[in-house]
Design an enzyme around this catalytic site. Structure first.
Site, short mmCIF file in Angstrom:
data_model
loop_
_atom_site.label_atom_id
_atom_site.label_comp_id
_atom_site.label_asym_id
_atom_site.label_seq_id
_atom_site.Cartn_x
_atom_site.Cartn_y
_atom_site.Cartn_z
N HIS A 123 0.86 -1.19 0.00
CA HIS A 123 0.00 0.00 0.00
C HIS A 123 0.89 1.23 0.00
O HIS A 123 2.11 1.12 0.19
CB HIS A 123 -0.86 0.00 1.28
CG HIS A 123 0.01 0.22 2.50
ND1 HIS A 123 0.71 -0.81 3.10
CD2 HIS A 123 0.35 1.36 3.16
CE1 HIS A 123 1.43 -0.33 4.10
NE2 HIS A 123 1.24 0.99 4.16
N HIS B 273 5.59 6.36 -0.77
CA HIS B 273 6.30 5.13 -1.13
C HIS B 273 5.48 3.90 -0.75
O HIS B 273 4.63 3.95 0.13
CB HIS B 273 7.66 5.07 -0.42
CG HIS B 273 7.56 4.98 1.07
ND1 HIS B 273 7.29 6.07 1.86
CD2 HIS B 273 7.65 3.91 1.91
CE1 HIS B 273 7.25 5.69 3.12
NE2 HIS B 273 7.45 4.38 3.19
#
Ligand code: 2AM
Length: 175
Positions: free
Chosen positions: A42, A124
């Site tokens: 995620h 990220h």
């Protein structure tokens, strides 16, 4: 008082999660670090930490009122942060919609007592944890694109030593 460990994040579609896991297997040795499970891949927008039900409800109400555009997310960058031992995928150029959404959620979280990291937000997707200090990153040239049309609130649960992220609620972005 009951608390839960929560964070707002972008979900990645399951086929993309599988592609990333395959790419990781092809490009990193098994001893490079601890792989994040496919279903757990995620992109965090705002980390909340341990949050009371009351604060969670307030932040969910605010999240439900957000009117922000969706955007295309290009994963075309990778890096290694040796101190937290994280290998990540990110964007060479983060989309404005992503930065605006994260900034809004982080400001709302901070106003409700969820301390936000003073470091600049660097979007990220964590691929490996406990990554060795010396790691060879794959050459650039990889690229995955996905359309982001919603964001979600996740709870982080650890059972029998395994971390599992559970989406508690999702909200659409404007198309
Ligand atoms: P990371 O992947 O770079 O560790 C759930 O832990 C998510 O929240 C992860 O994506 C994690 O980012 C992110 N996060 C941000 N700040 C955190 C913190 N102080 N502690 C734990 N997780 C944090």
């Amino acid at each position: 008082m009951a608390t839960q460990r929560l964070f707002f994040a972008l979900e990645l579609p399951a086929p993309l999660q599988q592609q990333l896991v395959q790419w990781r297997a092809d490009n990193f040795a098994a001893e490079a670090g601890k792989p994040v499970a496919a279903a757990n891949l995620h992109l965090t927008l705002a980390f909340l930490g341990e949050v009371s039900d009351e604060t969670s409800r307030k932040l969910q109400l605010l999240a439900s009122r957000i009117e922000q555009p969706g955007f295309a997310l290009d994963l075309d960058d990778a890096g290694h942060w040796p101190r937290p031992g994280v290998v990540w995928l990110g964007c060479q150029r983060a989309p404005r919609g992503l930065l605006q959404l994260a900034s809004l959620l982080r400001a709302q979280a901070a106003r409700h007592g969820c301390a936000q990291s003073p470091q600049p937000f660097h979007p990220h997707v964590t691929l490996l944890r406990q990554a060795a200090s010396q790691i060879a990153l794959p050459r650039r040239g990889f690229h995955w694109r996905t359309d982001i049309r919603h964001f979600a609130l996740f709870a982080s649960n650890v059972t029998r030593g395994r971390t599992r992220y559970q989406a508690l609620a999702r909200w659409p972005l404007l198309s």
